[in-house]
Design a protein around this motif. Structure first.
Motif, PDB file in Angstrom:
ATOM      1  N   SER A  36     -19.306  -3.236  -1.828  1.00  0.00           N
ATOM      2  CA  SER A  36     -20.046  -3.954  -2.868  1.00  0.00           C
ATOM      3  C   SER A  36     -19.512  -3.680  -4.266  1.00  0.00           C
ATOM      4  O   SER A  36     -19.578  -4.532  -5.142  1.00  0.00           O
ATOM      5  CB  SER A  36     -21.530  -3.571  -2.789  1.00  0.00           C
ATOM      6  N   SER A  37     -18.997  -2.497  -4.484  1.00  0.00           N
ATOM      7  CA  SER A  37     -18.445  -2.149  -5.794  1.00  0.00           C
ATOM      8  C   SER A  37     -17.099  -1.475  -5.592  1.00  0.00           C
ATOM      9  O   SER A  37     -16.984  -0.526  -4.802  1.00  0.00           O
ATOM     10  CB  SER A  37     -19.395  -1.213  -6.548  1.00  0.00           C
ATOM     11  N   PHE A  38     -16.083  -1.995  -6.279  1.00  0.00           N
ATOM     12  CA  PHE A  38     -14.737  -1.430  -6.150  1.00  0.00           C
ATOM     13  C   PHE A  38     -13.965  -1.685  -7.437  1.00  0.00           C
ATOM     14  O   PHE A  38     -14.380  -2.493  -8.282  1.00  0.00           O
ATOM     15  CB  PHE A  38     -13.999  -2.050  -4.959  1.00  0.00           C
ATOM     16  N   TYR A  39     -12.835  -1.016  -7.551  1.00  0.00           N
ATOM     17  CA  TYR A  39     -11.983  -1.173  -8.732  1.00  0.00           C
ATOM     18  C   TYR A  39     -10.529  -1.251  -8.287  1.00  0.00           C
ATOM     19  O   TYR A  39     -10.133  -0.628  -7.291  1.00  0.00           O
ATOM     20  CB  TYR A  39     -12.166  -0.005  -9.703  1.00  0.00           C
ATOM     21  N   ILE A  40      -9.785  -2.030  -9.043  1.00  0.00           N
ATOM     22  CA  ILE A  40      -8.348  -2.154  -8.802  1.00  0.00           C
ATOM     23  C   ILE A  40      -7.626  -1.618 -10.027  1.00  0.00           C
ATOM     24  O   ILE A  40      -7.978  -1.943 -11.169  1.00  0.00           O
ATOM     25  CB  ILE A  40      -7.977  -3.622  -8.507  1.00  0.00           C
ATOM     26  N   LEU A  41      -6.634  -0.782  -9.790  1.00  0.00           N
ATOM     27  CA  LEU A  41      -5.844  -0.193 -10.868  1.00  0.00           C
ATOM     28  C   LEU A  41      -4.605  -1.045 -11.111  1.00  0.00           C
ATOM     29  O   LEU A  41      -3.829  -1.307 -10.178  1.00  0.00           O
ATOM     30  CB  LEU A  41      -5.439   1.232 -10.504  1.00  0.00           C
ATOM     31  N   GLY A  42      -4.459  -1.503 -12.326  1.00  0.00           N
ATOM     32  CA  GLY A  42      -3.264  -2.243 -12.718  1.00  0.00           C
ATOM     33  C   GLY A  42      -2.403  -1.392 -13.635  1.00  0.00           C
ATOM     34  O   GLY A  42      -2.915  -0.759 -14.558  1.00  0.00           O
ATOM     35  N   ILE A  43      -1.113  -1.361 -13.362  1.00  0.00           N
ATOM     36  CA  ILE A  43      -0.166  -0.609 -14.186  1.00  0.00           C
ATOM     37  C   ILE A  43       0.833  -1.585 -14.786  1.00  0.00           C
ATOM     38  O   ILE A  43       1.502  -2.325 -14.062  1.00  0.00           O
ATOM     39  CB  ILE A  43       0.572   0.458 -13.360  1.00  0.00           C
ATOM     40  N   ASP A  44       0.900  -1.602 -16.090  1.00  0.00           N
ATOM     41  CA  ASP A  44       1.852  -2.444 -16.825  1.00  0.00           C
ATOM     42  C   ASP A  44       2.879  -1.531 -17.466  1.00  0.00           C
ATOM     43  O   ASP A  44       2.588  -0.841 -18.436  1.00  0.00           O
ATOM     44  CB  ASP A  44       1.126  -3.264 -17.887  1.00  0.00           C
ATOM     45  N   GLN A  58     -13.583   4.886  -5.657  1.00  0.00           N
ATOM     46  CA  GLN A  58     -13.801   3.440  -5.520  1.00  0.00           C
ATOM     47  C   GLN A  58     -12.573   2.612  -5.901  1.00  0.00           C
ATOM     48  O   GLN A  58     -12.625   1.391  -5.863  1.00  0.00           O
ATOM     49  CB  GLN A  58     -14.997   3.017  -6.380  1.00  0.00           C
ATOM     50  N   ILE A  59     -11.478   3.273  -6.280  1.00  0.00           N
ATOM     51  CA  ILE A  59     -10.231   2.548  -6.538  1.00  0.00           C
ATOM     52  C   ILE A  59      -9.585   2.231  -5.197  1.00  0.00           C
ATOM     53  O   ILE A  59      -9.290   3.141  -4.411  1.00  0.00           O
ATOM     54  CB  ILE A  59      -9.265   3.371  -7.415  1.00  0.00           C
ATOM     55  N   VAL A  60      -9.352   0.943  -4.941  1.00  0.00           N
ATOM     56  CA  VAL A  60      -8.942   0.532  -3.588  1.00  0.00           C
ATOM     57  C   VAL A  60      -7.454   0.195  -3.465  1.00  0.00           C
ATOM     58  O   VAL A  60      -6.894   0.248  -2.367  1.00  0.00           O
ATOM     59  CB  VAL A  60      -9.786  -0.669  -3.108  1.00  0.00           C
ATOM     60  N   CYS A  61      -6.808  -0.167  -4.569  1.00  0.00           N
ATOM     61  CA  CYS A  61      -5.389  -0.515  -4.488  1.00  0.00           C
ATOM     62  C   CYS A  61      -4.794  -0.569  -5.894  1.00  0.00           C
ATOM     63  O   CYS A  61      -5.509  -0.484  -6.896  1.00  0.00           O
ATOM     64  CB  CYS A  61      -5.170  -1.842  -3.757  1.00  0.00           C
ATOM     65  N   ILE A  62      -3.476  -0.705  -5.951  1.00  0.00           N
ATOM     66  CA  ILE A  62      -2.739  -0.711  -7.215  1.00  0.00           C
ATOM     67  C   ILE A  62      -1.845  -1.936  -7.276  1.00  0.00           C
ATOM     68  O   ILE A  62      -1.178  -2.291  -6.293  1.00  0.00           O
ATOM     69  CB  ILE A  62      -1.873   0.557  -7.357  1.00  0.00           C
ATOM     70  N   GLY A  63      -1.802  -2.577  -8.435  1.00  0.00           N
ATOM     71  CA  GLY A  63      -0.839  -3.634  -8.721  1.00  0.00           C
ATOM     72  C   GLY A  63       0.022  -3.203  -9.890  1.00  0.00           C
ATOM     73  O   GLY A  63      -0.470  -2.556 -10.821  1.00  0.00           O
ATOM     74  N   ILE A  64       1.296  -3.525  -9.833  1.00  0.00           N
ATOM     75  CA  ILE A  64       2.244  -3.102 -10.876  1.00  0.00           C
ATOM     76  C   ILE A  64       2.997  -4.311 -11.409  1.00  0.00           C
ATOM     77  O   ILE A  64       3.489  -5.137 -10.635  1.00  0.00           O
ATOM     78  CB  ILE A  64       3.260  -2.084 -10.330  1.00  0.00           C
ATOM     79  N   ASP A  65       3.082  -4.411 -12.738  1.00  0.00           N
ATOM     80  CA  ASP A  65       4.076  -5.296 -13.343  1.00  0.00           C
ATOM     81  C   ASP A  65       4.980  -4.440 -14.208  1.00  0.00           C
ATOM     82  O   ASP A  65       4.588  -3.374 -14.667  1.00  0.00           O
ATOM     83  CB  ASP A  65       3.427  -6.416 -14.157  1.00  0.00           C
ATOM     84  N   PRO A  92      -2.997   1.870  -1.310  1.00  0.00           N
ATOM     85  CA  PRO A  92      -1.780   1.053  -1.258  1.00  0.00           C
ATOM     86  C   PRO A  92      -1.375   0.473  -2.613  1.00  0.00           C
ATOM     87  O   PRO A  92      -2.217   0.136  -3.441  1.00  0.00           O
ATOM     88  CB  PRO A  92      -2.165  -0.079  -0.298  1.00  0.00           C
ATOM     89  N   ILE A  93      -0.072   0.405  -2.797  1.00  0.00           N
ATOM     90  CA  ILE A  93       0.523  -0.403  -3.869  1.00  0.00           C
ATOM     91  C   ILE A  93       0.819  -1.743  -3.213  1.00  0.00           C
ATOM     92  O   ILE A  93       1.724  -1.851  -2.380  1.00  0.00           O
ATOM     93  CB  ILE A  93       1.822   0.222  -4.399  1.00  0.00           C
ATOM     94  N   CYS A  94       0.059  -2.777  -3.551  1.00  0.00           N
ATOM     95  CA  CYS A  94       0.173  -4.005  -2.755  1.00  0.00           C
ATOM     96  C   CYS A  94       0.301  -5.267  -3.609  1.00  0.00           C
ATOM     97  O   CYS A  94      -0.069  -6.357  -3.177  1.00  0.00           O
ATOM     98  CB  CYS A  94      -0.988  -4.134  -1.784  1.00  0.00           C
ATOM     99  N   LEU A 106      -3.074 -10.199  -7.993  1.00  0.00           N
ATOM    100  CA  LEU A 106      -2.274 -10.339  -6.785  1.00  0.00           C
ATOM    101  C   LEU A 106      -2.561  -9.198  -5.811  1.00  0.00           C
ATOM    102  O   LEU A 106      -2.712  -9.419  -4.601  1.00  0.00           O
ATOM    103  CB  LEU A 106      -0.788 -10.378  -7.134  1.00  0.00           C
ATOM    104  N   ALA A 107      -2.649  -7.967  -6.349  1.00  0.00           N
ATOM    105  CA  ALA A 107      -2.959  -6.818  -5.484  1.00  0.00           C
ATOM    106  C   ALA A 107      -4.332  -6.979  -4.844  1.00  0.00           C
ATOM    107  O   ALA A 107      -4.506  -6.729  -3.643  1.00  0.00           O
ATOM    108  CB  ALA A 107      -2.889  -5.521  -6.293  1.00  0.00           C
ATOM    109  N   GLY A 108      -5.307  -7.418  -5.640  1.00  0.00           N
ATOM    110  CA  GLY A 108      -6.649  -7.609  -5.112  1.00  0.00           C
ATOM    111  C   GLY A 108      -6.711  -8.674  -4.037  1.00  0.00           C
ATOM    112  O   GLY A 108      -7.421  -8.537  -3.029  1.00  0.00           O
ATOM    113  N   GLU A 109      -5.944  -9.754  -4.219  1.00  0.00           N
ATOM    114  CA  GLU A 109      -5.887 -10.812  -3.217  1.00  0.00           C
ATOM    115  C   GLU A 109      -5.182 -10.319  -1.953  1.00  0.00           C
ATOM    116  O   GLU A 109      -5.616 -10.586  -0.838  1.00  0.00           O
ATOM    117  CB  GLU A 109      -5.165 -12.023  -3.790  1.00  0.00           C
TER     118      GLU A 109
END
Length: 495
Positions: A2-10, A73-80, A239-241, A447-450
């Motif tokens: 129900s509650s989650f967070y995605i970490l984005g790294i730029d 609650q951090i579920v995944c990572i996206g990187i640009d 995951p880094i996804c 994109l990582a969240g999807e």
């Protein structure tokens, strides 16, 4: 969940930012860490790889603490990542063999000239990779490492050298050396990827002297690139996804997923990018062809023009000329300037990028009068950003035959309303500005969240709203201004 967070790294040219996205795709916190710009007396630009990796870890920890969330609650990572900046390291020890060569740096220009001397290789490179032969791209930078860094050839001969863009370095480090991967958006910018077959091109590698075993595995942009616990900060690996080059991230973040979608990122330099769909489209007007991304096994292509100095012009006004103390001053000064002043700045500090591709010319200021002062120079600095972007838009119109009536934009300089109105006027297009500046990392985070199954791609973009600038300048005035800019550029090109 129900509650989650995605970490984005730029990981960008000037620094690294970490952001947290909530379940609705909204950014709830951001942390930044700048890294040193290493510039020598030959105008070579470098970055320290270890400093950047430490900043990734530091910013990621800081953003969690700043948000006050449960890190479980951090579920995944996206990187640009900043594209074309090229790293070389010992694959066994993880030690860099040298500082990274930044995308702006043209130290490989002699290598590229040597390769292009036969009059044939340049066209072959373009038709195979979609990119004009240039020291801008990693292929020449990788060759420079091999030819100039002590021990690099020996590592390559032993199969222990790793060559890659910044995403590859971060994936390698974040996974403790377990994974050596890149995505298609970054691979397509190396000048080593066969743009049609979507594999490392053996002939291109031989041409630049790059051993293929030194290159990373190419993966779909929504792949799982590996797992990380951020150097033990997290209690379990996640995951880094999602990985995208920063400009591709911005295109994705603006939801320009269909053919005809166009965006401009205003950063240190600028990328003007148009989605052209599932077929590579080769330019006749100085643009590049790249992959936007490959997602779920389906590739999308782009036409793109890259500009070396846009936001960096504002930094030059501040740090070198000391005409401003912060970028925020530029709008007011530009408005105070004499509107009839004819000063033009052509910021070819490291040559001109698209659509000119000239690394053998230098910057100029022309058209000044006795009354030209601080305000007029600052106005010219702002306007040269818009003129360069308009050159690329004109090339896209000629190549694609598409009437570009709207353009999405992002980046710090978009806060300058004078610049945005001038861009709309000069380019004759509606400028669409989001209420968030972090479009590159938004694209990677979404994109990582999807990819991980947490975001619905048809619903997530509701988190972003836009403001608009419409063309107001009369055509005669616009024509005169563009003519003056063209004369200033032509004066340099003839030298």
């Amino acid at each position: 969940m129900s509650s989650f967070y995605i970490l984005g790294i730029d990981q960008s040219t000037q620094g690294t930012k970490a952001v947290l996205f909530d379940k609705d795709g909204k950014i709830i916190a951001r942390a930044d860490a700048a890294h040193k710009q290493i510039v020598n007396d030959q105008n070579w630009v470098s970055h320290n790889l270890e400093e950047i990796y430490k900043n990734v870890i530091k910013a990621s920890r800081q953003v969690v603490e700043k948000a006050g969330i449960d890190k479980e609650q951090i579920v995944c990572i996206g990187i640009d990542n900043q594209r074309e900046t090229t790293a070389a390291w010992n694959r066994k020890t993880g030690e860099p063999v040298a500082d990274a060569i930044v995308w702006q740096c043209s130290r490989a220009k002699d290598i590229c000239r040597r390769i292009g001397e036969d009059g044939v290789s340049g066209e072959k490179i373009y038709r195979r990779t979609g990119l004009k032969l240039s020291p801008y791209y990693p292929a020449g930078k990788m060759a420079w490492f091999l030819e100039n860094i002590s021990g690099a050839k020996e590592l390559a001969e032993n199969g222990e050298l790793a060559l890659g863009t910044m995403d590859s370095w971060l994936v390698y480090k974040l996974t403790g050396g377990k994974e050596f991967k890149t995505d298609y958006s970054n691979a397509s910018r190396t000048q080593l990827l066969n743009i049609k077959d979507l594999v490392w091109d053996n002939e291109m590698c031989e041409l630049f002297g790059i051993p293929m075993n030194a290159l990373p595995q190419i993966c779909d942009s929504d792949s799982t690139f590996g797992y990380t616990d951020l150097e033990g900060y997290l209690n379990k690996e996640i995951p880094i996804c999602g990985i995208l080059g920063d400009s591709h991230g911005a295109l994705y973040g603006h939801n320009c997923r269909q053919a005809g979608g166009i965006k401009t990122t205003y950063g240190t330099g600028s990328s003007v990018m148009m989605n052209t769909g599932e077929t590579p489209f080769f330019s006749e007007h100085g643009l590049s062809t790249s992959l936007a991304w490959r997602i779920k096994g389906k590739a999308s292509y782009v036409l793109e023009g890259n500009i070396n100095y846009t936001g960096a012009v504002i930094s030059w006004l501040k740090d070198n000329l000391h005409m401003i103390s912060s970028p925020g001053e530029t709008e007011e000064l530009a408005r105070k300037a004499d509107p009839n002043d004819h000063t033009y700045i052509v910021p070819a500090f490291s040559g001109l990028g698209a659509p000119w591709w000239r690394d053998d010319i230098y910057a100029s200021i022309s058209g000044m009068s006795r009354t030209t002062g601080r305000e007029e120079i600052v106005k010219a600095g702002c306007e040269c950003i818009a003129y360069q972007i308009n050159d690329v838009i004109d090339a896209m119109r000629k190549d694609s035959k598409i009437d570009i009536s709207q353009m999405c934009v992002d980046g710090g300089p978009t806060r300058n309303k004078y610049l945005m109105q001038f861009q709309s006027d000069i380019s004759q297009t509606e400028v669409k500005i989001p209420d968030a500046e972090e479009l590159s990392v938004i694209g990677a985070g979404y994109l990582a969240g999807e990819s991980a199954g947490y975001y619905d791609p048809d619903d997530i973009y509701k988190a972003i709203t836009y403001n608009f600038f419409e063309t107001k300048m009369q055509e005669q005035e616009r024509s005169e201004k563009v003519h003056g800019w063209n004369e200033a550029v032509e004066m340099l090109l003839k030298k």
